[in-house]
Design an enzyme around this catalytic site. Sequence first.
Site, PDB file in Angstrom:
ATOM      1  CE1 TYR A 186      12.521  18.624  -1.174  1.00 54.89           C
ATOM      2  CE2 TYR A 186      14.604  17.493  -0.844  1.00 54.89           C
ATOM      3  CZ  TYR A 186      13.897  18.662  -1.047  1.00 54.89           C
ATOM      4  OH  TYR A 186      14.566  19.864  -1.113  1.00 54.89           O
ATOM      5  CG  ASP A 281      15.272  11.381  -6.547  1.00 55.01           C
ATOM      6  OD1 ASP A 281      16.480  11.147  -6.302  1.00 55.01           O
ATOM      7  OD2 ASP A 281      14.697  12.410  -6.177  1.00 55.01           O
ATOM      8  CE  LYS A 314      20.418  13.095   0.047  1.00 56.98           C
ATOM      9  NZ  LYS A 314      20.409  14.154   1.025  1.00 56.98           N
TER      10      LYS A 314
HETATM   11  N1  PLP Z   1      16.073  13.628  -4.215  1.00 60.00           N
HETATM   12  C1  PLP Z   1      16.115  12.962  -3.056  1.00 60.00           C
HETATM   13  C2  PLP Z   1      15.591  11.567  -2.987  1.00 60.00           C
HETATM   14  C3  PLP Z   1      16.654  13.559  -1.918  1.00 60.00           C
HETATM   15  O1  PLP Z   1      16.676  12.883  -0.768  1.00 60.00           O
HETATM   16  C4  PLP Z   1      17.153  14.875  -2.017  1.00 60.00           C
HETATM   17  C5  PLP Z   1      17.719  15.531  -0.827  1.00 60.00           C
HETATM   18  O2  PLP Z   1      17.686  15.052   0.260  1.00 60.00           O
HETATM   19  C6  PLP Z   1      17.106  15.524  -3.244  1.00 60.00           C
HETATM   20  C7  PLP Z   1      16.562  14.876  -4.334  1.00 60.00           C
HETATM   21  C8  PLP Z   1      17.635  16.911  -3.391  1.00 60.00           C
HETATM   22  O3  PLP Z   1      19.019  16.880  -3.277  1.00 60.00           O
HETATM   23  P1  PLP Z   1      19.839  18.196  -2.855  1.00 60.00           P
HETATM   24  O4  PLP Z   1      19.507  18.457  -1.425  1.00 60.00           O
HETATM   25  O5  PLP Z   1      21.266  17.817  -3.091  1.00 60.00           O
HETATM   26  O6  PLP Z   1      19.386  19.300  -3.746  1.00 60.00           O
END
Ligand code: PLP
Length: 477
Positions: A186, A281, A314
């Site tokens: 994700y 990511d 995070k």
């Molecule tokens: N990328 C990863 C790996 C994530 O786990 C998340 C959210 O959990 C996101 C992107 C998106 O982040 P946000 O919820 O701060 O938009």
Amino acid sequence: MKKTKKRSMAKTPPTPTARRPPATSTDNTGAPGARTGARTLATPVSSNAELFERAQRSIPGGVNSPVRAFRAVGGTPRFIARAQGAYMWDAEGKQYIDYIGSWGPMILGHGHPAVLAAVQKAATEGFSFGAPTEREVELAETILALVPSCEQIRLVSSGTEAAMSAIRLARGATGRSKLIKFEGCYHGHADALLVKAGSGLATFGNPTSAGVPPEVVQHTLVLTYNDIEQLEEAFKIHGPELACVMIEPIAGNMNFVRATVPFMKRIRELCTQHGALLVFDEVMCGFRVALGSAQSLYAQAIPGFAPDVSVFGKVIGGGMPLAAFGASRKIMSLLAPLGPVYQAGTLSGNPVATACGLATLREISQPGFFEALGARTRRLVDGLSAAAADAGVPFVGDCQGGMFGFFFPRNRGEGLPQNYATVMATDQARFNSFFHGLLDRGVYLAPALYEAGFVSAAHSDADIDATVAAARAALQP
Ligand code: PLP
């Protein structure tokens, strides 16, 4: 190995069972001695069920992010009133050992005194200026010092924004449109990333959300995580058109699944060979699995390894809305105002959020921090494994730093899942009943089979042991 600096934060004792607040408590949160002044026991206390019913009248599904609605596990979401250290208290005053940690950011636990002080000071100086500040430079410098693959970084407000911007940057840098992502990873809810696999390697993805036109995902190819053969085939067909490969190196959105070292090595080789950028990511695993993030672990295993673009979130915000994306100076120079790739944000580099992030990064940079956190997380996974073995329940688990995952395989002897399909083939009914068994006993795990878990520096060995004791009780037939 050095011990982590002793925390000065006052802690309540762990409890394997839920507790009501003491009669002397002055609020309804159950925090002994807490004096928020916001509510008193004289104030009628709404139950979680009442709040959920009320929430559903004004907010779609009663929540501001879908997984909070408990749809995957059933039951009533807990409305959290307060958190401190490793614990949260719901609206009914019930205490939980928290293994969500706001889905990753709370690596120090809740209300860490140094972080709280930094946020309070920053808030008195101003919430937001819309002009540059020294603190955002300091945060950028701090992140860059910990992540050698990035020479420059831009701060934004959410992981979604950072991942979306990283893709725009990769497309701008390469002049290409197509990208590869992996099923089960994700990257936030930008249109181009809400996509599931098409019918073969020659066809691109299908939207996973209404409102995403098929044309928007027509450049996104979705592959199976950890499948080298399929990756090679995809590059053979689409290599010259690929702007980037985006991956969660340790995936936390299909529970906890590591990219194998040979898989990662091959991704790096193919990206380099075909001129595509490798985008890591690390919104979830960044500064969570190691101080240098997941990329430092792959760099140890693969000589010369580095991603081209990195995405963080995070932990770098410590619980405040803050995320970032970074790369080499050459790539980052393509961003506005220097270059042609547009990207901006009203609250980007927010002074309160950067104070929170900086204070958090300072604490996790203390010598021995990750060794101690990793040992505590390992104690949890080993304890849960032993509890399951004693109950005769098939179980596998894994962890790195302060992030963990576990599965109930359907058959004895099955190893850790390597991709989304094998994660989703594990025993969902068993997971759901385990989740509720623990929740009833005051342990709050992520409410879905496909989510990772998080241990913080505020979790003590006694908290872990109380959790394992609750798991033993929950696993009884
Ligand atoms: N990328 C990863 C790996 C994530 O786990 C998340 C959210 O959990 C996101 C992107 C998106 O982040 P946000 O919820 O701060 O938009």
